[in-house]
Design a protein around this motif. Structure first.
Motif, PDB file in Angstrom:
ATOM      1  N   LEU A 108      -2.572  -6.715 -29.490  1.00  0.00           N
ATOM      2  CA  LEU A 108      -2.400  -8.074 -30.018  1.00  0.00           C
ATOM      3  C   LEU A 108      -2.846  -9.123 -29.007  1.00  0.00           C
ATOM      4  CD1 LEU A 108       1.008  -7.752 -31.893  1.00  0.00           C
ATOM      5  CD2 LEU A 108      -1.291  -7.835 -32.879  1.00  0.00           C
ATOM      6  N   ALA A 109      -2.528  -8.904 -27.728  1.00  0.00           N
ATOM      7  CA  ALA A 109      -2.952  -9.847 -26.687  1.00  0.00           C
ATOM      8  C   ALA A 109      -4.474  -9.914 -26.614  1.00  0.00           C
ATOM      9  CB  ALA A 109      -2.359  -9.443 -25.340  1.00  0.00           C
ATOM     10  N   THR A 110      -5.130  -8.772 -26.683  1.00  0.00           N
ATOM     11  CA  THR A 110      -6.592  -8.731 -26.654  1.00  0.00           C
ATOM     12  C   THR A 110      -7.175  -9.446 -27.870  1.00  0.00           C
ATOM     13  OG1 THR A 110      -6.585  -6.653 -25.430  1.00  0.00           O
ATOM     14  CG2 THR A 110      -8.602  -7.192 -26.630  1.00  0.00           C
ATOM     15  N   LEU A 111      -6.599  -9.181 -29.043  1.00  0.00           N
ATOM     16  CA  LEU A 111      -7.089  -9.823 -30.271  1.00  0.00           C
ATOM     17  C   LEU A 111      -6.897 -11.334 -30.210  1.00  0.00           C
ATOM     18  CD1 LEU A 111      -5.814  -7.278 -32.934  1.00  0.00           C
ATOM     19  CD2 LEU A 111      -8.190  -7.661 -32.216  1.00  0.00           C
ATOM     20  N   ARG A 112      -5.752 -11.788 -29.723  1.00  0.00           N
ATOM     21  CA  ARG A 112      -5.503 -13.229 -29.626  1.00  0.00           C
ATOM     22  C   ARG A 112      -6.521 -13.892 -28.704  1.00  0.00           C
ATOM     23  NH1 ARG A 112       0.408 -11.651 -29.211  1.00  0.00           N
ATOM     24  NH2 ARG A 112       1.210 -12.062 -31.304  1.00  0.00           N
ATOM     25  N   THR A 113      -6.777 -13.254 -27.570  1.00  0.00           N
ATOM     26  CA  THR A 113      -7.740 -13.800 -26.623  1.00  0.00           C
ATOM     27  C   THR A 113      -9.137 -13.828 -27.228  1.00  0.00           C
ATOM     28  OG1 THR A 113      -6.434 -13.016 -24.749  1.00  0.00           O
ATOM     29  CG2 THR A 113      -8.758 -13.483 -24.333  1.00  0.00           C
ATOM     30  N   LYS A 114      -9.545 -12.713 -27.811  1.00  0.00           N
ATOM     31  CA  LYS A 114     -10.896 -12.602 -28.366  1.00  0.00           C
ATOM     32  C   LYS A 114     -11.114 -13.580 -29.520  1.00  0.00           C
ATOM     33  CE  LYS A 114     -14.339  -9.258 -29.544  1.00  0.00           C
ATOM     34  NZ  LYS A 114     -14.740  -7.889 -29.414  1.00  0.00           N
ATOM     35  N   LEU A 115     -10.083 -13.787 -30.320  1.00  0.00           N
ATOM     36  CA  LEU A 115     -10.208 -14.659 -31.494  1.00  0.00           C
ATOM     37  C   LEU A 115      -9.795 -16.102 -31.207  1.00  0.00           C
ATOM     38  CD1 LEU A 115      -8.810 -12.165 -34.138  1.00  0.00           C
ATOM     39  CD2 LEU A 115     -11.212 -12.746 -33.725  1.00  0.00           C
ATOM     40  N   GLY A 116      -9.343 -16.360 -29.969  1.00  0.00           N
ATOM     41  CA  GLY A 116      -8.946 -17.722 -29.597  1.00  0.00           C
ATOM     42  C   GLY A 116      -7.710 -18.204 -30.324  1.00  0.00           C
ATOM     43  N   VAL A 117      -6.781 -17.315 -30.555  1.00  0.00           N
ATOM     44  CA  VAL A 117      -5.542 -17.673 -31.271  1.00  0.00           C
ATOM     45  C   VAL A 117      -4.463 -17.975 -30.248  1.00  0.00           C
ATOM     46  CG1 VAL A 117      -3.753 -16.830 -32.827  1.00  0.00           C
ATOM     47  CG2 VAL A 117      -6.141 -16.235 -33.223  1.00  0.00           C
ATOM     48  N   ASP A 118      -3.827 -19.133 -30.399  1.00  0.00           N
ATOM     49  CA  ASP A 118      -2.719 -19.515 -29.521  1.00  0.00           C
ATOM     50  C   ASP A 118      -1.451 -18.923 -30.111  1.00  0.00           C
ATOM     51  OD1 ASP A 118      -1.148 -20.710 -27.609  1.00  0.00           O
ATOM     52  OD2 ASP A 118      -1.157 -22.673 -28.564  1.00  0.00           O
ATOM     53  N   HIS A 119      -0.725 -18.134 -29.340  1.00  0.00           N
ATOM     54  CA  HIS A 119       0.455 -17.471 -29.858  1.00  0.00           C
ATOM     55  C   HIS A 119       1.768 -18.089 -29.398  1.00  0.00           C
ATOM     56  CE1 HIS A 119      -0.379 -15.568 -26.012  1.00  0.00           C
ATOM     57  NE2 HIS A 119       0.862 -15.170 -25.972  1.00  0.00           N
ATOM     58  N   ASP A 120       1.748 -19.318 -28.921  1.00  0.00           N
ATOM     59  CA  ASP A 120       2.990 -19.969 -28.488  1.00  0.00           C
ATOM     60  C   ASP A 120       3.806 -20.447 -29.651  1.00  0.00           C
ATOM     61  OD1 ASP A 120       2.434 -19.549 -25.850  1.00  0.00           O
ATOM     62  OD2 ASP A 120       1.322 -21.422 -25.639  1.00  0.00           O
TER      63      ASP A 120
END
Length: 160
Positions: A148-160
């Protein structure tokens, strides 16, 4: 003596889950073959089961392992420069509504890809994911978290 439902009842109850997971793990081209192979393996093992607890998880574990076998069996293909392109029917757009996400999932390391797919497509808990991957629930949590961390970074998704 263990009382198992008829195998056809198992198919009726879980064929969509097996097909969906096979397609998510192996892709639209190999997904049907993976699902078929999973059902064949399940049928062969069914009479020897020692527990009827969580048959769905058992089936999805078999499916995940069949998909892994397909990935391992693939040999790198060298394209022929002079060969004409072959038209192949691809998946329907509705099958993969977010191609960028699915490409990012496909690019994950194998164990992370399988873990996150089992968790979110197969809807398994971490014990089920761990069983499918021959690991611990803690390691399953880590694999899913890292994916999930990799996907968030790759897709530019902010997870805060």
């Amino acid at each position: 003596m263990l009382s198992l439902p008829p195998f056809q009842a198992l198919i009726d109850d879980h064929w969509r889950d097996v097909a969906r997971l096979a397609r998510a793990l192996a892709g639209p081209v190999d997904g049907d073959d993976v699902a078929q192979r999973a059902w064949e393996k399940a049928f062969a093992a069914y009479p020897n089961l020692t527990s009827a607890r969580n048959l769905r998880s058992w089936l999805l574990t078999i499916t995940a392992r069949c998909a892994t076998d397909v990935h391992r069996a693939r040999k790198p293909q060298t394209p022929l420069d002079d060969a004409p392109p072959i038209a192949v029917d691809g998946p329907e757009a509705a099958d993969f509504p977010d191609p960028e996400l699915w490409q990012a999932v496909k690019d994950l390391p194998e164990r992370q890809r399988v873990a996150v797919t089992l968790k979110y497509v197969g809807d398994l808990d971490h014990h089920g994911v761990a069983a499918a991957l021959d690991t611990t629930p803690a390691a399953s949590r880590r694999l899913v978290s890292d994916a999930l961390a990799t996907l968030r970074t790759k897709l530019g998704v902010d997870h805060d």
